[in-house]
Motif scaffolding. Structure first.
Motif, PDB file in Angstrom:
ATOM      1  N   LEU A 211      60.759  48.286  19.804  1.00 34.97           N
ATOM      2  CA  LEU A 211      60.389  46.972  20.318  1.00 34.97           C
ATOM      3  C   LEU A 211      59.053  47.018  21.044  1.00 34.97           C
ATOM      4  N   LEU A 212      58.818  48.113  21.767  1.00 38.03           N
ATOM      5  CA  LEU A 212      57.525  48.242  22.453  1.00 38.03           C
ATOM      6  C   LEU A 212      56.375  48.256  21.458  1.00 38.03           C
ATOM      7  N   ARG A 213      56.587  49.013  20.364  1.00 38.04           N
ATOM      8  CA  ARG A 213      55.528  49.050  19.339  1.00 38.04           C
ATOM      9  C   ARG A 213      55.321  47.675  18.712  1.00 38.04           C
ATOM     10  N   GLU A 214      56.435  46.993  18.426  1.00 42.63           N
ATOM     11  CA  GLU A 214      56.333  45.676  17.792  1.00 42.63           C
ATOM     12  C   GLU A 214      55.647  44.672  18.719  1.00 42.63           C
ATOM     13  N   LYS A 215      56.061  44.682  19.999  1.00 48.57           N
ATOM     14  CA  LYS A 215      55.475  43.729  20.948  1.00 48.57           C
ATOM     15  C   LYS A 215      54.008  44.042  21.198  1.00 48.57           C
ATOM     16  N   GLN A 216      53.703  45.324  21.300  1.00 49.06           N
ATOM     17  CA  GLN A 216      52.321  45.712  21.530  1.00 49.06           C
ATOM     18  C   GLN A 216      51.432  45.301  20.362  1.00 49.06           C
ATOM     19  N   PHE A 217      51.975  45.505  19.158  1.00 48.74           N
ATOM     20  CA  PHE A 217      51.203  45.127  17.969  1.00 48.74           C
ATOM     21  C   PHE A 217      50.988  43.625  17.921  1.00 48.74           C
ATOM     22  N   ALA A 218      52.057  42.841  18.159  1.00 50.19           N
ATOM     23  CA  ALA A 218      51.927  41.382  18.096  1.00 50.19           C
ATOM     24  C   ALA A 218      50.963  40.880  19.157  1.00 50.19           C
ATOM     25  N   SER A 219      51.102  41.438  20.353  1.00 46.33           N
ATOM     26  CA  SER A 219      50.225  40.989  21.437  1.00 46.33           C
ATOM     27  C   SER A 219      48.773  41.380  21.176  1.00 46.33           C
ATOM     28  N   ASP A 220      48.573  42.640  20.804  1.00 47.55           N
ATOM     29  CA  ASP A 220      47.207  43.111  20.551  1.00 47.55           C
ATOM     30  C   ASP A 220      46.564  42.363  19.385  1.00 47.55           C
ATOM     31  N   ALA A 221      47.360  42.177  18.321  1.00 48.07           N
ATOM     32  CA  ALA A 221      46.803  41.508  17.141  1.00 48.07           C
ATOM     33  C   ALA A 221      46.385  40.081  17.474  1.00 48.07           C
ATOM     34  N   ALA A 222      47.251  39.364  18.202  1.00 51.55           N
ATOM     35  CA  ALA A 222      46.932  37.981  18.539  1.00 51.55           C
ATOM     36  C   ALA A 222      45.724  37.905  19.467  1.00 51.55           C
ATOM     37  N   HIS A 223      45.688  38.779  20.463  1.00 57.65           N
ATOM     38  CA  HIS A 223      44.570  38.741  21.406  1.00 57.65           C
ATOM     39  C   HIS A 223      43.260  39.175  20.743  1.00 57.65           C
ATOM     40  N   GLU A 224      43.342  40.190  19.905  1.00 57.04           N
ATOM     41  CA  GLU A 224      42.134  40.661  19.239  1.00 57.04           C
ATOM     42  C   GLU A 224      41.603  39.633  18.253  1.00 57.04           C
ATOM     43  N   LEU A 225      42.504  38.852  17.662  1.00 57.45           N
ATOM     44  CA  LEU A 225      42.060  37.827  16.719  1.00 57.45           C
ATOM     45  C   LEU A 225      41.358  36.678  17.421  1.00 57.45           C
ATOM     46  N   THR A 227      39.110  36.758  19.700  1.00 61.03           N
ATOM     47  CA  THR A 227      37.660  37.003  19.877  1.00 61.03           C
ATOM     48  C   THR A 227      36.849  36.637  18.642  1.00 61.03           C
ATOM     49  N   PRO A 228      37.183  37.168  17.452  1.00 60.06           N
ATOM     50  CA  PRO A 228      36.390  36.771  16.278  1.00 60.06           C
ATOM     51  C   PRO A 228      36.535  35.297  15.931  1.00 60.06           C
ATOM     52  N   ILE A 229      37.727  34.718  16.224  1.00 60.41           N
ATOM     53  CA  ILE A 229      37.893  33.284  15.943  1.00 60.41           C
ATOM     54  C   ILE A 229      36.973  32.472  16.842  1.00 60.41           C
ATOM     55  N   SER A 230      36.914  32.858  18.122  1.00 59.95           N
ATOM     56  CA  SER A 230      36.019  32.143  19.053  1.00 59.95           C
ATOM     57  C   SER A 230      34.561  32.278  18.610  1.00 59.95           C
ATOM     58  N   SER A 231      34.184  33.495  18.172  1.00 57.95           N
ATOM     59  CA  SER A 231      32.811  33.703  17.688  1.00 57.95           C
ATOM     60  C   SER A 231      32.541  32.872  16.446  1.00 57.95           C
ATOM     61  N   VAL A 263      47.555  29.498  14.090  1.00 61.90           N
ATOM     62  CA  VAL A 263      48.512  30.564  13.776  1.00 61.90           C
ATOM     63  C   VAL A 263      48.547  31.591  14.903  1.00 61.90           C
ATOM     64  N   VAL A 264      47.389  31.985  15.389  1.00 60.29           N
ATOM     65  CA  VAL A 264      47.319  32.975  16.473  1.00 60.29           C
ATOM     66  C   VAL A 264      48.008  32.440  17.718  1.00 60.29           C
ATOM     67  N   GLU A 265      47.747  31.200  18.069  1.00 56.00           N
ATOM     68  CA  GLU A 265      48.367  30.619  19.255  1.00 56.00           C
ATOM     69  C   GLU A 265      49.890  30.515  19.103  1.00 56.00           C
ATOM     70  N   GLN A 266      50.342  30.219  17.894  1.00 56.20           N
ATOM     71  CA  GLN A 266      51.784  30.130  17.661  1.00 56.20           C
ATOM     72  C   GLN A 266      52.444  31.501  17.762  1.00 56.20           C
ATOM     73  N   ILE A 267      51.760  32.527  17.261  1.00 55.54           N
ATOM     74  CA  ILE A 267      52.306  33.893  17.377  1.00 55.54           C
ATOM     75  C   ILE A 267      52.429  34.276  18.847  1.00 55.54           C
ATOM     76  N   LEU A 268      51.402  33.965  19.635  1.00 48.51           N
ATOM     77  CA  LEU A 268      51.463  34.252  21.066  1.00 48.51           C
ATOM     78  C   LEU A 268      52.585  33.469  21.745  1.00 48.51           C
ATOM     79  N   ALA A 269      52.734  32.207  21.368  1.00 46.75           N
ATOM     80  CA  ALA A 269      53.801  31.390  21.960  1.00 46.75           C
ATOM     81  C   ALA A 269      55.175  31.940  21.598  1.00 46.75           C
ATOM     82  N   LEU A 270      55.316  32.367  20.355  1.00 44.75           N
ATOM     83  CA  LEU A 270      56.592  32.926  19.923  1.00 44.75           C
ATOM     84  C   LEU A 270      56.914  34.187  20.699  1.00 44.75           C
TER      85      LEU A 270
END
Length: 443
Positions: A211-225, A227-231, A263-270
């Motif tokens: 679960l830690l790996r899954e949560k870390q991946f989901a959180s990191d992926a959403a947060h990292e996405l 930055t490029p979306i904002s750019s 999509v990114v915001e929904q993943i974070l909300a989920l």
């Protein structure tokens, strides 16, 4: 069998009862045989006693009516008890036999006295003998039968004590919170239970790591996405300023960028509304005011499609978290906005029903078939698939988030046809905390 304790007690008691029954039956038969041998020995002793007293006539009142005897010499009856017949009882041959007279069946024993050349025949009523033997045999096996209920209680106590560590383990597992994946702390002495505890702790450790790996991946992926979306949005804005005359492809690029951000915001909300990770302390939330605020913020979306949205509310307070409730209302309204056609109608109601606060969102869209209701709240599922007839883009997470938040509040969510000619009505029932009402209407 739902209870291990009941199963064990039932099986053990059934086995013990079976063996007790077999033992009692065997003991009963053995006791009857032993008593029969004892009574036969008494007949032998009586025959020898009569031979020694040299009976020469009818003897009266020498014994009870359940026994009789005859003395034969030279083929003549020279003595007998007063209840014996005048005919020979059996045969003048040594040994035991059965003979019927006086309306009863008798057990006879023939004894030859070599000194006086006499045959002594002693008889005892078989029915009385059997009754006495049966009483003795029953008294021998009766304690085993009476002891079965006591044995059942003892088995229940022993099994209960043996399963007590299992109950403690079950209670510790049951008391764990959904987000508590720490090892079990229960102390066990039995080898079998220690294996269960060890295996459970290993499983909890693997689950925690996964679960830690899954949560870390989901959180990191959403947060990292983000930055490029904002750019990308900044670059698109710069391009739009340099080239005011935009073509169709540029509009599609902006639409895709907006969809990706959604999509990114929904993943974070989920992720944030996951019951396993939800630690926010609930507070009193005015659901009516919150819904009005969301409608006001999203009003441009309804105006763009020329949709009429009406709000009917009675101020109601529930225990909750502003972020999760805002996300829930936003997703319900976004769903209604997407699938309600231009010029359509959307109604939002908040009312009190007994001890519950009801949130209703209904639209005049195409509606949802009943057979789709089960899958509607699954992640990434959209009615009609990605090529939905509405032409609206979506990622299939909105209603999954609504379902997740409803579970956080133990709220019941139902789908029904709307009050319009077509469409769907989403209804959620929350637990109310304060019976305050204030009529308001916004349209």
């Amino acid at each position: 069998m739902k209870s291990i304790r009941v199963f064990l007690v039932t099986v053990i008691l059934a086995v013990v009862t079976l063996f007790s029954f077999i033992s009692a039956l065997r003991g009963y038969e053995t006791s009857l045989q032993e008593v029969e041998r004892m009574f036969d020995s008494q007949l032998v002793e009586k025959a020898k006693l009569i031979a020694n007293i040299n009976v020469q006539s009818i003897v009266r009142n020498v014994d009870s009516s359940d026994t009789a005897f005859q003395v034969w010499q030279g083929g003549n009856l020279i003595g007998s008890s007063d209840n014996a017949s005048q005919t020979i009882l059996g045969k003048l041959q040594p040994g035991f036999r059965y003979h019927n007279f006086e309306g009863y069946r008798w057990r006879t024993y023939s004894y030859y006295n070599t000194i006086n050349a006499q045959w002594i025949i002693v008889a005892a009523r078989q029915d009385i003998r059997f009754s006495l033997a049966e009483n003795i045999a029953l008294k021998a096996v009766l304690p085993a039968v009476i002891g079965l209920p006591i044995l059942a209680v003892l088995i229940w106590i022993v099994v209960s004590r043996g399963l007590h560590p299992m109950r403690r383990l079950a209670h510790e597992l049951g008391d764990k919170q959904a987000n508590d994946l720490s090892p079990l702390s229960i102390a066990v002495n039995s080898q079998e239970l220690s294996q269960i505890v060890s295996s459970s702790n290993d499983l909890l450790a693997r689950l925690k790591s996964s679960l830690l790996r899954e949560k870390q991946f989901a959180s990191d992926a959403a947060h990292e996405l983000r930055t490029p979306i904002s750019s990308l949005k900044v670059q698109l804005y710069n391009i739009s300023q340099e080239q005011p005359e935009r073509n169709k492809e540029f509009g599609e690029l902006q639409k895709i960028t907006h969809q990706l951000e959604h999509v990114v915001e929904q993943i974070l909300a989920l992720y944030r509304t996951s019951p396993d990770e939800y630690h926010t302390r609930f507070e009193a939330i005015d659901l009516t005011s919150l819904a009005q605020q969301v409608i006001a913020e999203e009003y441009d979306n309804y105006e763009r499609k020329n949709q009429q949205i009406e709000f009917f509310g009675q101020r109601q307070l529930i225990l909750g978290d502003k972020f999760s409730l805002t996300t829930l209302i936003q997703n319900l309204l976004s769903n209604a906005n997407k699938y309600t056609p231009n010029g359509g109608h959307i109604i939002v109601k908040i009312k009190r029903e007994n001890d519950q606060v009801v949130l209703l969102v209904e639209d005049s869209g195409p509606g949802i078939p009943t057979y789709e209701h089960e899958r509607l709240f699954q992640r990434f599922y959209r009615v009609g698939g990605d090529r939905h007839t509405s032409g609206e883009s979506g990622c299939g997470l909105g209603l999954a988030i609504v379902k997740r938040i409803a579970e956080l509040y133990n709220a019941e969510i139902t789908l029904e046809p709307s009050s319009f000619a077509s469409g769907t009505a989403f209804t959620l029932h929350f637990s109310a905390i304060i019976p305050v009402t204030l009529d308001s209407k916004q349209s």
